[in-house]
Design an enzyme around this catalytic site. Structure first.
Site, PDB file in Angstrom:
ATOM      1  N   HIS A 270     135.441  23.735 -13.670  1.00  0.00           N
ATOM      2  CA  HIS A 270     135.712  24.871 -14.274  1.00  0.00           C
ATOM      3  C   HIS A 270     137.261  25.317 -14.590  1.00  0.00           C
ATOM      4  O   HIS A 270     137.681  24.930 -15.675  1.00  0.00           O
ATOM      5  CB  HIS A 270     135.117  25.954 -13.527  1.00  0.00           C
ATOM      6  CG  HIS A 270     133.614  25.994 -13.384  1.00  0.00           C
ATOM      7  ND1 HIS A 270     132.662  25.788 -14.391  1.00  0.00           N
ATOM      8  CD2 HIS A 270     132.685  25.908 -12.158  1.00  0.00           C
ATOM      9  CE1 HIS A 270     131.397  25.531 -14.106  1.00  0.00           C
ATOM     10  NE2 HIS A 270     131.685  25.742 -12.749  1.00  0.00           N
TER      11      HIS A 270
ATOM     12  N   ASP B  28     140.589  34.806  -9.607  1.00  0.00           N
ATOM     13  CA  ASP B  28     139.989  35.638  -8.605  1.00  0.00           C
ATOM     14  C   ASP B  28     139.660  34.374  -7.691  1.00  0.00           C
ATOM     15  O   ASP B  28     138.604  33.910  -7.385  1.00  0.00           O
ATOM     16  CB  ASP B  28     138.451  36.124  -8.929  1.00  0.00           C
ATOM     17  CG  ASP B  28     137.500  35.111  -9.871  1.00  0.00           C
ATOM     18  OD1 ASP B  28     137.962  33.848 -10.353  1.00  0.00           O
ATOM     19  OD2 ASP B  28     136.185  35.109 -10.000  1.00  0.00           O
TER      20      ASP B  28
HETATM   21  C1  BDR Z   1     133.572  30.479 -13.252  1.00  0.00           C
HETATM   22  O1  BDR Z   1     132.818  31.334 -12.236  1.00  0.00           O
HETATM   23  C2  BDR Z   1     133.740  31.446 -10.998  1.00  0.00           C
HETATM   24  O2  BDR Z   1     132.799  31.122  -9.992  1.00  0.00           O
HETATM   25  C3  BDR Z   1     134.611  29.943 -11.321  1.00  0.00           C
HETATM   26  O3  BDR Z   1     135.895  30.480 -10.345  1.00  0.00           O
HETATM   27  C4  BDR Z   1     134.742  29.915 -12.492  1.00  0.00           C
HETATM   28  O4  BDR Z   1     135.914  30.788 -12.966  1.00  0.00           O
HETATM   29  C5  BDR Z   1     132.351  29.466 -13.452  1.00  0.00           C
HETATM   30  O5  BDR Z   1     131.547  30.091 -13.995  1.00  0.00           O
HETATM   31 CA    CA Z   2     137.523  31.720 -11.284  1.00  0.00          CA
END
Ligand code: BDR
Ligand code: CA
Length: 328
Positions: free
Chosen positions: A249, A13
């Site tokens: 992340h 995403d």
């Molecule tokens: C996840 O949430 C999204 O905002 C980031 O892309 C990552 O996949 C982190 O909690």
């Molecule tokens: Ca993500």
């Protein structure tokens, strides 16, 4: 002897850390991205698809991109977190270059199923957004867990506090019902959650150095996007502000794929709470293995969870990889 690259479908995403992850995957010689499937999450799914097309075109890569699920299976659609990733998902880029790129007409779930059926046992699914595409793909093809090589997902948390509530991580909280279906299926699944992603703080200066040393529209776009993202995280966490950085992340899902030795794993059954104040919490039941062995039927749903990480080695790998010869 050089190994064959891992064939990966990247479910995403984009998202600033999604962009980091995509570029890490394109840059790493042991990873071959054979498709990008998009979902709502950090932005609406239409924007996620536009961003995936844009990022791949900027990097000179030609990879099928599909548009997928637009809303959670059961919950109302969430408001995209423009304060984290920008309204455009890429840190509010001041301008975009014109690029030539069109979507694969298939829905993301259909694409995943088609590819898994065509190359059984060969494809790793790396999922770094809400898990609706994977849940829909499972509904189309219940044998999917046996057709994919493995699933690696960024999401969830066991001991670390959540990032959208006291207990929930964003990707799981955005569609807990989809996540519950995914964790209940018998894949070889590894969860890369906040227990490790909150340990790896990537400094903005690293992305600046990459953009300076490897001058290219892809690296300068990533640096611009991370500027916004690092401001958000530095405003929220004093220890992140100290180095003006951000959490890695999503890129850590790919780091796990190529360097699992950098992580310490726990094993067990992961349940997702779908209702009430703990909605979106991922609960690891480590005793599940023994239960499953006794019951003789549920052991297939045991997952792996990353609990500890060599943060310095991850940082070095991300930097070295993005500084490698991946851009024309
Ligand atoms: C996840 O949430 C999204 O905002 C980031 O892309 C990552 O996949 C982190 O909690
Ligand atoms: Ca993500």
């Amino acid at each position: 002897m050089k190994r064959e690259p891992y064939k990966v479908i990247f479910d995403t995403d984009p998202g600033v850390d999604d962009a980091m992850a995509l570029y890490f995957a394109l840059a790493h010689p042991d990873i071959e991205v054979i498709g990008i499937t998009t979902t709502f999450g950090n932005v609406a799914v239409e924007q996620a698809a536009v961003n995936a097309l844009y990022l791949t075109a900027l990097a000179g890569a030609s990879i099928p991109v599909t548009q997928g699920i637009a809303a959670p299976l059961t919950l109302p659609p969430p408001v995209p977190p423009a304060h984290v990733h920008g309204a455009d998902g890429l840190g509010n880029l001041p301008e975009r270059r014109p690029v030539q790129a069109t979507l694969d007409p298939r829905a993301s779930a259909r694409f995943i199923v088609d590819m898994a059926r065509a190359q059984p046992g060969e494809i790793t699914l790396v999922a770094v957004g809400p898990l609706g595409n994977l849940a829909l793909a499972l509904a189309i093809e219940p044998r999917l867990p046996h057709l994919l090589r493995e699933v690696i997902l960024m999401g969830g948390t066991v001991l670390e506090p959540g990032n959208v509530s006291a207990v929930a991580e964003a990707n799981i909280a955005n569609d807990p019902h989809a996540a519950a279906q995914v964790f209940a299926a018998p894949w070889r699944l590894t969860m890369v959650g906040l227990d490790v992603t909150h340990r790896v703080i990537l400094p903005l200066s690293m992305f600046k150095a990459i953009a300076d040393q490897q001058q290219h529209p892809a690296t300068s776009t990533l640096h611009q996007a991370v500027c916004f993202y690092a401001d958000f995280y530095s405003g929220l966490y004093p220890h992140v502000a100290q180095i003006h950085g951000c959490f890695g992340h999503d890129v850590l899902a790919f780091v796990y794929l190529v360097r699992p030795d950098l992580f310490t794993l726990a094993r067990g059954r992961i349940s997702v709470l779908t209702e009430g104040p703990l909605q979106g919490q991922t609960v690891l039941s480590s005793h599940y293995d023994a239960d499953a062995a006794l019951a003789g039927r549920r052991g297939d749903c045991v997952s792996q969870v990353c609990m500890e990480v060599d943060a310095d080695a991850c940082k070095q790998l991300v930097s070295d990889t993005l500084l490698g010869p991946w851009l024309a």
